[in-house]
Write an enzyme that holds these catalytic residues in place. Sequence first.
Site, short mmCIF file in Angstrom:
data_model
loop_
_atom_site.label_atom_id
_atom_site.label_comp_id
_atom_site.label_asym_id
_atom_site.label_seq_id
_atom_site.Cartn_x
_atom_site.Cartn_y
_atom_site.Cartn_z
N ARG A 175 0.83 -1.21 0.00
CA ARG A 175 0.00 0.00 0.00
C ARG A 175 0.87 1.26 0.00
O ARG A 175 0.43 2.31 -0.44
CB ARG A 175 -0.90 0.03 1.24
CG ARG A 175 -2.03 -0.97 1.22
CD ARG A 175 -2.71 -1.05 2.57
NE ARG A 175 -3.24 0.21 3.06
CZ ARG A 175 -4.42 0.72 2.73
NH1 ARG A 175 -5.21 0.05 1.94
NH2 ARG A 175 -4.82 1.86 3.23
N ARG A 179 10.02 5.80 -2.61
CA ARG A 179 10.45 6.69 -3.70
C ARG A 179 11.91 7.08 -3.55
O ARG A 179 12.36 7.38 -2.43
CB ARG A 179 9.60 7.96 -3.71
CG ARG A 179 8.12 7.71 -3.90
CD ARG A 179 7.43 9.00 -4.32
NE ARG A 179 5.98 8.85 -4.22
CZ ARG A 179 5.27 9.25 -3.16
NH1 ARG A 179 5.87 9.82 -2.13
NH2 ARG A 179 3.96 9.08 -3.15
N ARG A 258 -8.92 -6.51 12.90
CA ARG A 258 -8.35 -5.62 13.88
C ARG A 258 -9.32 -4.48 14.11
O ARG A 258 -10.01 -4.05 13.19
CB ARG A 258 -7.01 -5.05 13.40
CG ARG A 258 -6.07 -6.16 13.04
CD ARG A 258 -4.66 -5.88 13.36
NE ARG A 258 -4.48 -5.32 14.69
CZ ARG A 258 -4.49 -6.00 15.83
NH1 ARG A 258 -4.67 -7.30 15.82
NH2 ARG A 258 -4.29 -5.40 16.98
N ARG A 290 -0.20 5.80 16.26
CA ARG A 290 -0.07 7.13 15.67
C ARG A 290 -0.94 8.13 16.39
O ARG A 290 -1.84 7.76 17.14
CB ARG A 290 -0.39 7.11 14.18
CG ARG A 290 -1.69 6.44 13.82
CD ARG A 290 -1.82 6.25 12.30
NE ARG A 290 -2.93 5.35 12.01
CZ ARG A 290 -3.28 4.94 10.81
NH1 ARG A 290 -2.61 5.34 9.75
NH2 ARG A 290 -4.30 4.12 10.63
N GLU A 313 -4.09 6.61 18.57
CA GLU A 313 -4.70 5.41 18.00
C GLU A 313 -3.99 4.15 18.50
O GLU A 313 -2.78 4.02 18.36
CB GLU A 313 -4.62 5.49 16.47
CG GLU A 313 -5.22 4.28 15.78
CD GLU A 313 -5.20 4.39 14.26
OE1 GLU A 313 -5.41 5.49 13.71
OE2 GLU A 313 -4.95 3.35 13.62
N TYR A 361 -9.61 -5.25 2.25
CA TYR A 361 -9.10 -3.97 2.77
C TYR A 361 -9.35 -2.89 1.72
O TYR A 361 -8.45 -2.45 1.02
CB TYR A 361 -7.60 -4.16 3.02
CG TYR A 361 -6.85 -3.13 3.82
CD1 TYR A 361 -7.38 -1.89 4.11
CD2 TYR A 361 -5.58 -3.41 4.29
CE1 TYR A 361 -6.65 -0.97 4.84
CE2 TYR A 361 -4.84 -2.51 5.02
CZ TYR A 361 -5.38 -1.28 5.29
OH TYR A 361 -4.63 -0.37 6.00
N ASP A 363 -10.19 0.77 0.33
CA ASP A 363 -10.19 2.19 0.66
C ASP A 363 -11.53 2.77 0.19
O ASP A 363 -12.25 2.14 -0.58
CB ASP A 363 -9.06 2.90 -0.07
CG ASP A 363 -7.70 2.53 0.51
OD1 ASP A 363 -7.65 2.20 1.70
OD2 ASP A 363 -6.71 2.58 -0.24
N1 UDP Z 1 3.25 0.69 7.95
C1 UDP Z 1 4.40 0.62 8.71
N2 UDP Z 1 4.93 1.78 9.19
C2 UDP Z 1 4.38 2.99 8.96
C3 UDP Z 1 3.22 3.06 8.19
C4 UDP Z 1 2.67 1.89 7.70
O1 UDP Z 1 4.91 -0.47 8.97
O2 UDP Z 1 4.93 4.01 9.44
C5 UDP Z 1 2.68 -0.58 7.44
C6 UDP Z 1 1.65 -1.14 8.43
O3 UDP Z 1 1.73 -2.55 8.43
C7 UDP Z 1 0.34 -0.68 7.82
C8 UDP Z 1 0.65 -0.76 6.31
O4 UDP Z 1 2.01 -0.36 6.21
O5 UDP Z 1 -0.72 -1.52 8.17
C9 UDP Z 1 -0.24 0.13 5.46
O6 UDP Z 1 -0.18 1.46 5.94
P1 UDP Z 1 -1.38 2.50 5.71
O7 UDP Z 1 -0.92 3.81 6.17
O8 UDP Z 1 -1.87 2.35 4.33
O9 UDP Z 1 -2.46 1.93 6.74
P2 UDP Z 1 -3.85 2.60 7.19
O10 UDP Z 1 -3.69 4.09 7.12
O11 UDP Z 1 -4.91 2.06 6.28
O12 UDP Z 1 -4.00 2.14 8.59
#
Ligand code: UDP
Length: 388
Positions: A175, A179, A258, A290, A313, A361, A363
């Site tokens: 996801r 870059r 989850r 976060r 969170e 999953y 969006d």
């Molecule tokens: N992820 C991570 N570190 C980060 C951000 C994301 O390991 O700092 C991993 C984590 O497993 C997460 C996945 O990347 O579930 C997808 O992140 P995304 O931000 O898309 O998750 P969402 O915002 O949907 O919770």
Amino acid sequence: MDADLVVVGSGLFGLTIAERVANDLGKRVVIVERRSHIGGNAWSETEPITGIEVHRYGAHLFHTSNEKVWDYVNRFTSFTGYQHHVYTTHKGVVFPMPVNLGTINQFFSAAYRPDQAKALIKEQSQELGNKEPSNFVEKGISLVGRPLYEAFFMNYTAKQWQTEPENLPASIVSRLPVRYTYNNRYFNDTYEGLPTDGYGAWLTRMIDNPLITVLTETDFFDDSHEYSKSKVVGTVPVVYTGPVDRYFDYVEGDLSWRTIDLEEEVLTDTGDFQGTSVMNYADLDVPFTRIHEFRHFHPERHYPTDKTVIHREYSRFAKRDDEPYYPINTDDDRAKLAKYRELAASEPEVIFGGRLGTYKYLDMHMAIASALMTYETVLRPHFNDGDP
Ligand code: UDP
């Protein structure tokens, strides 16, 4: 029964279906919603002390590259020019996410150019050889090398999923873009923004049609009302967007999800807690994953300068009564899902959709795209031609 279609659940899948069937076909739709409001997890409200728009079920950022979806959503709301950026704190230092040249150079205290950084990451992912990554760990290492994987993905993911990363699908880490430039936008999509007057206003406008009736605080599985499962299935077409295992009374076992807990705090001693909308915490010594600070999602609004609202969170396994957020999708889940799909295929006149109904999953933009497709390929032909 005053309905041509019953929609169970009013997240983006359900709302899109209801909107199309009522506005495009002039049919009567009843939406059965367990919660006290529509919109599923995209719902937002104004926090009363600060006047700041708060996303009740975790921050929702709208982004898509799908022209059709973008045209569709713009019928109901305009979007701000918000572009999502995320930072992450690791060992007391803040880095930009997703991993980009800035993250790499800051992490290695270096000044690599793109080709040099690529060569370094290639070297640091060599342990995989030519093997195609088959799970979260292998995919993570193949994308950013082991040191960055361990710093930014391993522990964050342990907190978020509490599942051995070897048992998580590679698609979760895919996801995130990686870059080799200093571009640290979170999303790659063509279109991005937040609904100008809020999610609540957008979602409410989608179903502003007298042909649509919304029954809130109404449980589809509670037999005491006219639109319960036992009364509608087989009588009128149903679009079901609740959990697929719940629909079949968990006969094949529970699919694992989850859930998140959001701890809200209104701060009245500062107008800016963290200087950005989302700060991830990559290490295990911080129990939350976060912090969201909602004022930063709308810099164009005139919010108070001396107050702010944040959500910490926390993530954990969902029990049956918790709100499911993320499908975990282990091998065991996939085996159960295959059985639920078989059951769903033999269920008369019920369409399963949305994140919960398909255990995917999705969006927001994907849920909308999937609903538009379901409408065009199944529901419109059904109502126009009497096709099954
Ligand atoms: N992820 C991570 N570190 C980060 C951000 C994301 O390991 O700092 C991993 C984590 O497993 C997460 C996945 O990347 O579930 C997808 O992140 P995304 O931000 O898309 O998750 P969402 O915002 O949907 O919770």
